[in-house]
Structures are given as C-alpha cells and as structure tokens.
Scaffold this motif. Structure first.
Motif, PDB file in Angstrom:
ATOM      1  N   UNK A 331      25.720  48.290  42.638  1.00 53.20           N
ATOM      2  CA  UNK A 331      25.593  47.470  41.490  1.00 53.20           C
ATOM      3  C   UNK A 331      26.972  47.341  40.890  1.00 53.20           C
ATOM      4  N   UNK A 332      28.065  47.456  41.477  1.00 55.18           N
ATOM      5  CA  UNK A 332      29.528  47.117  41.241  1.00 55.18           C
ATOM      6  C   UNK A 332      30.107  46.281  41.959  1.00 55.18           C
ATOM      7  N   UNK A 333      31.061  45.727  41.682  1.00 57.45           N
ATOM      8  CA  UNK A 333      32.015  44.714  42.320  1.00 57.45           C
ATOM      9  C   UNK A 333      33.362  45.032  42.098  1.00 57.45           C
ATOM     10  N   UNK A 334      34.241  44.318  43.003  1.00 54.76           N
ATOM     11  CA  UNK A 334      35.642  44.507  42.558  1.00 54.76           C
ATOM     12  C   UNK A 334      36.310  43.143  42.790  1.00 54.76           C
ATOM     13  N   UNK A 335      36.782  42.671  41.641  1.00 51.86           N
ATOM     14  CA  UNK A 335      37.480  41.532  41.800  1.00 51.86           C
ATOM     15  C   UNK A 335      38.937  41.695  41.573  1.00 51.86           C
ATOM     16  N   UNK A 336      39.741  40.719  41.824  1.00 48.91           N
ATOM     17  CA  UNK A 336      41.382  40.570  42.049  1.00 48.91           C
ATOM     18  C   UNK A 336      41.772  39.536  40.994  1.00 48.91           C
ATOM     19  N   UNK A 337      42.914  39.864  40.126  1.00 51.53           N
ATOM     20  CA  UNK A 337      43.319  39.066  39.288  1.00 51.53           C
ATOM     21  C   UNK A 337      44.904  38.962  39.482  1.00 51.53           C
ATOM     22  N   UNK A 338      45.232  37.698  39.802  1.00 51.25           N
ATOM     23  CA  UNK A 338      46.824  37.703  40.183  1.00 51.25           C
ATOM     24  C   UNK A 338      47.495  37.541  38.687  1.00 51.25           C
ATOM     25  N   UNK A 339      48.151  38.618  38.428  1.00 50.24           N
ATOM     26  CA  UNK A 339      49.043  38.579  37.111  1.00 50.24           C
ATOM     27  C   UNK A 339      50.291  38.339  37.075  1.00 50.24           C
ATOM     28  N   UNK A 340      50.645  37.296  36.378  1.00 54.90           N
ATOM     29  CA  UNK A 340      52.102  36.796  36.619  1.00 54.90           C
ATOM     30  C   UNK A 340      52.960  37.436  35.849  1.00 54.90           C
ATOM     31  N   UNK A 341      54.264  37.496  36.502  1.00 58.62           N
ATOM     32  CA  UNK A 341      55.591  38.080  36.008  1.00 58.62           C
ATOM     33  C   UNK A 341      55.615  38.029  34.634  1.00 58.62           C
ATOM     34  N   UNK A 342      55.421  36.707  34.256  1.00 55.73           N
ATOM     35  CA  UNK A 342      55.851  36.197  32.673  1.00 55.73           C
ATOM     36  C   UNK A 342      55.046  37.136  31.669  1.00 55.73           C
ATOM     37  N   UNK A 372      30.265  41.002  36.515  1.00 54.36           N
ATOM     38  CA  UNK A 372      31.089  41.015  35.529  1.00 54.36           C
ATOM     39  C   UNK A 372      32.331  40.527  36.081  1.00 54.36           C
ATOM     40  N   UNK A 373      32.933  40.824  37.372  1.00 58.57           N
ATOM     41  CA  UNK A 373      34.254  40.394  37.941  1.00 58.57           C
ATOM     42  C   UNK A 373      34.367  38.992  38.308  1.00 58.57           C
ATOM     43  N   UNK A 374      33.316  38.412  38.295  1.00 56.98           N
ATOM     44  CA  UNK A 374      33.293  36.854  39.237  1.00 56.98           C
ATOM     45  C   UNK A 374      34.569  35.787  38.296  1.00 56.98           C
ATOM     46  N   UNK A 375      34.455  35.959  36.895  1.00 56.73           N
ATOM     47  CA  UNK A 375      35.210  34.848  36.306  1.00 56.73           C
ATOM     48  C   UNK A 375      36.205  35.582  35.392  1.00 56.73           C
ATOM     49  N   UNK A 376      36.831  36.600  35.996  1.00 55.53           N
ATOM     50  CA  UNK A 376      38.063  37.135  35.324  1.00 55.53           C
ATOM     51  C   UNK A 376      39.258  36.279  35.657  1.00 55.53           C
ATOM     52  N   UNK A 377      40.268  36.566  34.666  1.00 55.33           N
ATOM     53  CA  UNK A 377      41.395  35.753  34.767  1.00 55.33           C
ATOM     54  C   UNK A 377      42.689  36.936  34.292  1.00 55.33           C
ATOM     55  N   UNK A 378      43.686  36.462  34.245  1.00 54.50           N
ATOM     56  CA  UNK A 378      44.875  37.215  33.659  1.00 54.50           C
ATOM     57  C   UNK A 378      44.871  37.303  32.254  1.00 54.50           C
ATOM     58  N   UNK A 379      43.913  36.564  31.597  1.00 50.53           N
ATOM     59  CA  UNK A 379      43.821  36.557  30.057  1.00 50.53           C
ATOM     60  C   UNK A 379      42.918  37.775  29.674  1.00 50.53           C
ATOM     61  N   UNK A 380      42.260  38.270  30.797  1.00 47.33           N
ATOM     62  CA  UNK A 380      41.556  39.579  30.512  1.00 47.33           C
ATOM     63  C   UNK A 380      42.020  40.853  30.780  1.00 47.33           C
ATOM     64  N   UNK A 381      43.606  40.900  31.184  1.00 45.28           N
ATOM     65  CA  UNK A 381      44.014  41.935  31.544  1.00 45.28           C
ATOM     66  C   UNK A 381      45.361  42.086  30.709  1.00 45.28           C
ATOM     67  N   UNK A 410      31.494  49.653  32.243  1.00 45.62           N
ATOM     68  CA  UNK A 410      31.188  47.906  32.629  1.00 45.62           C
ATOM     69  C   UNK A 410      32.317  47.359  33.460  1.00 45.62           C
ATOM     70  N   UNK A 411      33.374  47.636  33.090  1.00 46.86           N
ATOM     71  CA  UNK A 411      34.639  47.075  33.486  1.00 46.86           C
ATOM     72  C   UNK A 411      36.033  47.810  33.263  1.00 46.86           C
ATOM     73  N   UNK A 412      36.521  48.023  34.395  1.00 44.37           N
ATOM     74  CA  UNK A 412      37.823  48.657  34.457  1.00 44.37           C
ATOM     75  C   UNK A 412      38.855  48.647  35.562  1.00 44.37           C
ATOM     76  N   UNK A 413      40.368  48.605  35.608  1.00 44.97           N
ATOM     77  CA  UNK A 413      41.188  48.650  36.454  1.00 44.97           C
ATOM     78  C   UNK A 413      41.096  49.741  37.381  1.00 44.97           C
ATOM     79  N   UNK A 414      41.280  49.446  38.682  1.00 48.85           N
ATOM     80  CA  UNK A 414      41.087  50.372  39.607  1.00 48.85           C
ATOM     81  C   UNK A 414      42.398  50.470  40.449  1.00 48.85           C
ATOM     82  N   UNK A 415      43.092  51.644  40.929  1.00 44.57           N
ATOM     83  CA  UNK A 415      44.041  51.710  41.841  1.00 44.57           C
ATOM     84  C   UNK A 415      45.281  52.102  40.898  1.00 44.57           C
TER      85      UNK A 415
END
Length: 427
Positions: A331-342, A372-381, A410-415
C-alpha cells in the motif's frame, strides 16, 4: 527500809556501768589480736608452701647453624609448668607465675629436629623450690622459612541440573596464593591450600567463603600446629551457564514501517545461545539492527551480522553467518520529483568562499501511502547542503532531503543524496 532500797538501786546502776566497760575492753583485745596476727604473717610469718600452675617456659641461647641459617624454636615457647615453692608466707604472697624464671637452654642444638630438654627453674629470692612438673619438655628446632603456594577450591555435595553447565575448572578466587611460614622440613611437603564449598542444588552462578586447609603432595590434609598461613580463608565464585532460544527482531529509526503496512521478516527467526544463567534471564530477544526507513529504497533482502551481547555465544551446533531482513512494501508507492538547482539551499558558506552548484537538478524519491505521491512537485520538498568547513575545489557534498511539511509514515524521502559543487576563493 528506805536506805536499803537506795543502796540496791545504787548497786544496780554500778552494775550497768561495769557491763559497758567490759564490752569496750573485749573489742579492744580482739582488734589488738588481729593486728598482731597480721604483723606476724607479714614480718615474722611462718614457713609455708604455694603452688603456681602456669609458669611460662622460655627457650634461650638459640644459636646459628654452620651454614649461617638460623635455627628457630618452632615449638616449646608456649609451654607452661607447675612449680611449688617454699618460703615465708609474706614472701610467697608477692610471688606470681610470671615472676618465676623457667627456661630450657638449647645452646648445644645445631641441627633441625625434635628433642627433649631439661627445664631449669630459678626460685625468687627468699624461696626454695620444693618441686616442679614437668621437669622436661619437647622442643622442635628447625630453620623457619616462608613459601608462597597456590589456592584451589573443591566442591562437594552438589547437584547440577541437566539444563545447566558448571564451569568447575575456572573459579574466580578472591585470593590466588597464600604465604605459609614454618619449619622448612614441613614446608617442603605442602602442595597447595584448599577451600571446600558445599553449594547444594545449583541453578545459577554462585560464590562462597571457606577456611583454608593445607594439602600435601600426596593429596592428604596437613594438620601441623607449626605452620601458619598469611590468610585464614578465601572466597571462590563459579559461573553457571545455560542455553536459551531468543527470537530475532528488527528495530526502526522512525517507526514508520509499523504504521504504513510495510512487512519485515527476519531469517532465522530465532537462535539458540549459551551464556551465564543470570544474563540470559535478562534477555527476551535480540535486536539485529536498527533500520533507517529513509535508506531502504525498495523491497528486498538486507543482510546484517548477528549481534551477541558480551558473554553470550551461539550454542553448540548453531551456525549463523548473517541475518536476513526481508522488506515487503504494501500500500505504498514511490514518486520522483525533479528538484531544480535554484531551489537547493546552501548553508554555512565560509565567508572567504564562493560556491557554485554544478548539477542542473536533483532527482528526489518520495515514498507515500496509497496515491499520495502522484501529484508531488518540487514545492513539496526541501533540499539543503551544509558547507561548514568546506575546502576549495570541485567535490560532492551530502544533501539533506525532506518533505516540506515534515517526513512521516504517510510521506517521506528515501535514499541518500549528494550535490556536486565547485568551491573557489573570493577575489
């Protein structure tokens, strides 16, 4: 008639006065007799006899042997004799056992051994010796020495249950050696000093104290009154071991796996260990490792060494090279967010340095429950880099990644993450 009555009364009064005078005279005579008796007994007393039952005998004139080793009176020093003296009562009253001289002369003794010697008694002034007993005593002469011998412990009258193991050969001794003084001829026969314990039914480690006894080279107890030990008793402690099955479990840094349905199984699930009874009684299981949920990126197997507490080991027949923790995410999923250098935050840049981020972006992975990871963006990280003490040049530095609202089950960064930077000195 009146005159006769008066004369009778006068005679009666004179009789009473005479009676009182006679009592005073008698008391004075008794007192004088006592004084005369004391005078006669102290000054001009009659001859009497007195027996003194505890006259100490001294050993005198001990000489050196030809090889220079001193002989010592091992026995005889504490002997006492009974002496009967004759003399005036007044003189005998002032005599005690300690004022009578009694001794044995061993000036002719040059070799070790036992011998019987005549006791010489010197009567105090004003007395003569009627008799004394014994007239001879046995004296043991030898070269006195000191040796150091090991201490051992013997167990008797004890029962060890089948589930316990007694380490009988390695007791912990409060005293490992003792010094024994005495005649050389007897010191040569000593093998060791022994204490004996009777622990009864043994179910755990134990200790006990007991007096020492000397054991000769033939294994017999030595009952010599001429040997003296530096320590009279000692203490011995024994370890008792047992075996026990302990379940293996994993611990978690944040506890999120327990909340989001992630299942972790451990193989083997338990191990059989051996250790001190009292230590194993304190253990209900073994924690293999503490898992950092943020470092476990995918389902799979993770291997760990088996941690054993000090003094605990695998039981005989057990062989565990490593412990495998199998992680399965539900019941968990992994989502990827592209976090800009800026958006990468640089903290604690040294005042004389300038820093350039060389990466265009950072790929951040987030694990969440359900969708919970389907609609994540860099604003969430958030991504931050601590540059305290950084040196010049191109290098990779660790980046801290977190959910902006805070990591949770519910939501945390991995790696693990690193940012490639270039550090130069300011002009």
């Amino acid at each position: 008639m009146l005159r006769e009555n008066g004369m009778a009364e006068e005679h009666a009064e004179n009789g009473k006065a005479g009676s009182g005078h006679n009592w005073l005279t008698m008391l004075f005579c008794v007192f004088a007799a006592i004084c005369i008796w004391f005078y006669v007994m102290r000054v001009d007393s009659p001859t009497s006899t007195e027996t003194y039952s505890s006259v100490p005998v001294k050993i005198v004139n001990v000489r050196n042997t030809e090889n220079g080793n001193n002989l010592t009176a091992i026995s005889g020093q504490n002997n006492v004799i009974e002496v009967t003296l004759k003399g005036k009562k007044s003189v005998l009253n002032d005599v005690s056992s300690d004022t009578i001289e009694a001794y044995v002369n061993v000036s002719d003794v040059t070799v070790s051994g036992k011998g019987t010697y005549e006791v010489v008694v010197e009567a105090p002034a004003g007395t003569v010796i009627e008799e004394y007993f014994p007239s001879e005593i046995t004296v043991y002469m030898d070269k006195k020495n000191i040796v150091t011998i090991p201490v051992r412990c013997k167990l008797v009258d004890y029962i060890v249950g089948s589930e316990y193991t007694l380490d009988i050969s390695n007791p912990v001794l409060s005293i490992e050696t003792v010094r024994v003084s005495g005649p050389e001829s007897e010191l040569e026969d000593i093998d060791y000093a022994r204490m004996t314990l009777s622990p009864g039914t043994i179910t755990q480690s134990f200790s006990g104290a007991a007096s020492f006894e000397l054991i000769d080279k033939n294994g017999n107890v030595m009952n010599s009154k001429y040997l003296s030990l530096s320590d009279k008793e000692g203490k011995a402690s024994y370890n008792v071991y047992t075996t026990k099955y302990l379940p293996l479990t994993m611990d978690y840094k944040y506890g999120w796996f327990n909340e989001n349905g992630t299942v972790v199984s451990v193989s083997p699930s338990r191990v059989k260990v051996r250790g001190l009874v009292e230590e194993l009684n304190q253990l209900s299981g073994l924690t293999v490792a503490t898992m950092d949920e943020t470092k476990v990126t995918d389902s799979g197997e993770y291997n760990y060494n088996l941690p054993l507490p000090d003094g605990v080991e695998l039981a005989e027949g057990q062989k565990v090279e490593s412990v495998t923790a199998t992680v399965k995410f539900h019941n968990t999923a992994v989502g990827t967010v592209n976090f800009p250098r800026s958006k990468i935050e640089l903290k604690n840049i040294p005042g004389d340095k300038q820093v350039q981020i060389l990466d265009d972006s950072l790929q951040v992975r987030l694990r969440g429950v359900g969708v919970s990871t389907l609609y994540l963006s860099s604003n969430d990280v958030t991504v931050s880099v601590d540059l305290t003490g950084v040196g010049s040049g191109e290098q990779s530095v660790t980046a801290e990644v977190a959910v902006k609202d805070g990591n949770s089950a519910t939501l945390y960064a991995v790696g693990e993450y690193a940012v490639h930077i270039k550090v130069t000195d300011k002009e």
